[in-house]
Write a protein that holds these residues in place. Structure first.
Motif, mmCIF file in Angstrom:
data_model
loop_
_atom_site.group_PDB
_atom_site.id
_atom_site.type_symbol
_atom_site.label_atom_id
_atom_site.label_comp_id
_atom_site.label_asym_id
_atom_site.label_seq_id
_atom_site.Cartn_x
_atom_site.Cartn_y
_atom_site.Cartn_z
ATOM 1 N N UNK A 116 33.820 34.397 -26.124
ATOM 2 C CA UNK A 116 33.611 34.929 -24.778
ATOM 3 C C UNK A 116 33.308 33.807 -23.784
ATOM 4 N N UNK A 117 32.473 32.849 -24.193
ATOM 5 C CA UNK A 117 32.166 31.707 -23.325
ATOM 6 C C UNK A 117 33.439 30.934 -23.007
ATOM 7 N N UNK A 118 34.264 30.714 -24.024
ATOM 8 C CA UNK A 118 35.523 30.005 -23.818
ATOM 9 C C UNK A 118 36.410 30.739 -22.819
ATOM 10 N N UNK A 119 36.525 32.048 -22.963
ATOM 11 C CA UNK A 119 37.345 32.836 -22.054
ATOM 12 C C UNK A 119 36.776 32.821 -20.636
ATOM 13 N N UNK A 120 35.449 32.829 -20.518
ATOM 14 C CA UNK A 120 34.831 32.775 -19.202
ATOM 15 C C UNK A 120 35.118 31.448 -18.511
ATOM 16 N N UNK A 121 35.124 30.358 -19.287
ATOM 17 C CA UNK A 121 35.450 29.055 -18.709
ATOM 18 C C UNK A 121 36.866 29.073 -18.145
ATOM 19 N N UNK A 122 37.790 29.625 -18.919
ATOM 20 C CA UNK A 122 39.169 29.743 -18.434
ATOM 21 C C UNK A 122 39.225 30.599 -17.171
ATOM 22 N N UNK A 123 38.556 31.740 -17.204
ATOM 23 C CA UNK A 123 38.605 32.666 -16.074
ATOM 24 C C UNK A 123 38.048 32.010 -14.811
ATOM 25 N N UNK A 124 36.894 31.362 -14.946
ATOM 26 C CA UNK A 124 36.263 30.765 -13.775
ATOM 27 C C UNK A 124 37.038 29.553 -13.269
ATOM 28 N N UNK A 125 37.630 28.818 -14.184
ATOM 29 C CA UNK A 125 38.389 27.632 -13.774
ATOM 30 C C UNK A 125 39.547 28.012 -12.858
ATOM 31 N N UNK A 126 40.212 29.105 -13.174
ATOM 32 C CA UNK A 126 41.413 29.463 -12.422
ATOM 33 C C UNK A 126 41.180 30.551 -11.372
ATOM 34 N N UNK A 127 39.929 31.006 -11.227
ATOM 35 C CA UNK A 127 39.701 32.089 -10.267
ATOM 36 C C UNK A 127 38.588 31.814 -9.266
ATOM 37 N N UNK A 128 37.716 30.819 -9.527
ATOM 38 C CA UNK A 128 36.561 30.664 -8.650
ATOM 39 C C UNK A 128 36.958 30.213 -7.240
ATOM 40 N N UNK A 129 38.152 29.664 -7.073
ATOM 41 C CA UNK A 129 38.601 29.236 -5.745
ATOM 42 C C UNK A 129 38.994 30.411 -4.860
ATOM 43 N N UNK A 130 39.150 31.595 -5.457
ATOM 44 C CA UNK A 130 39.423 32.775 -4.650
ATOM 45 C C UNK A 130 38.219 33.048 -3.749
ATOM 46 N N UNK A 131 38.454 33.440 -2.495
ATOM 47 C CA UNK A 131 37.350 33.583 -1.535
ATOM 48 C C UNK A 131 36.198 34.449 -2.029
ATOM 49 N N UNK A 132 36.503 35.576 -2.688
ATOM 50 C CA UNK A 132 35.437 36.478 -3.089
ATOM 51 C C UNK A 132 34.748 36.048 -4.388
ATOM 52 N N UNK A 133 35.197 34.936 -4.991
ATOM 53 C CA UNK A 133 34.572 34.446 -6.216
ATOM 54 C C UNK A 133 33.982 33.044 -6.055
ATOM 55 N N UNK B 266 31.255 32.091 -4.846
ATOM 56 C CA UNK B 266 29.822 32.012 -5.144
ATOM 57 C C UNK B 266 29.574 31.652 -6.606
ATOM 58 N N UNK B 267 30.545 31.899 -7.491
ATOM 59 C CA UNK B 267 30.369 31.593 -8.906
ATOM 60 C C UNK B 267 30.206 30.091 -9.135
ATOM 61 N N UNK B 268 30.841 29.274 -8.298
ATOM 62 C CA UNK B 268 30.706 27.824 -8.440
ATOM 63 C C UNK B 268 29.262 27.401 -8.226
#
Length: 203
Positions: A113-130, A132-134
């Motif tokens: 799950x941690x591995x998948x979250x890293x992938x998800x955040x790496x490719x999605x945190x630049x989206x305006x509504x995400x 804040x995750x950075x």
């Protein structure tokens, strides 16, 4: 690194590796979790393996995700994490595992799950509504150290007022906890950066 080197020099039998970290964590799960200990050491021991694996392999895993070893390798790692997560979820749902096997499957599931979250955040945190995750990502020490304290306070208040939270109640508590962490992070970053991994503790 200095601490690990010190132990290797002065305690020859010591070697920080995934096996020893897993054994320490399993000892915490089965024998030490409910023992009262200072600084919540007993509650931290089951999670020691996650910090150890991050220390030992974190940079290499991130390099794989960043495709430094090729896009094919990065995709294979991501698919492996997804497969392990689904498999562990299926095993836990379909079989009544004993305490030991259940703990091992849970560890594998959390790692995936941690591995998948890293992938998800790496490719999605630049989206305006995400974005804040950075902020929470670069302040993960504070989040890990403080979230349960804040969460517990809100959970107690909510339970006393409305009873045990369901899905909607859980979402409310999540939002309150995340919102409260924001000023807490700002204050700790300003007042004591050495204690949260931002500056050298000893100079």
């Amino acid at each position: 690194h200095k601490f690990n080197t010190f132990l290797k020099i002065h305690v020859p039998c010591f070697r920080l590796d995934p096996i020893s970290a897993l054994l320490i964590s399993l000892f915490g799960v089965f024998y030490f979790y409910d023992v009262k200990a200072p600084f919540m050491i007993s509650r931290c021991m089951p999670y020691f393996i996650f910090y150890s694996m991050g220390y030992l392999t974190g940079r290499h895993i991130l390099s794989l995700i960043d495709m430094e070893h090729g896009i094919k390798t990065s995709r294979q790692l991501g698919l492996c994490g997804l497969t392990v997560f689904i498999l562990c979820w299926f095993i836990k749902s379909a079989y009544n595992l004993n305490h030991f096997l259940g703990a091992l499957v849970s560890y594998a599931e959390i790692f995936a799950f941690i591995l998948l979250m890293i992938y998800l955040l790496k490719y999605s945190y630049k989206l305006p509504f995400l974005r804040f995750l950075h902020f929470y990502g670069v302040n993960s020490y504070i989040v890990l150290g403080m979230h349960e304290i804040i969460l517990t306070i809100y959970l107690i208040c909510y339970t006393n007022l409305f009873g045990l939270p369901g899905i909607s109640g859980g979402i409310i508590i999540l939002i309150l906890t995340t919102s409260t962490l924001w000023p807490v992070i700002q204050i700790l970053n300003k007042l004591c950066p050495q204690l949260i991994g931002k500056n050298e503790l000893w100079k």
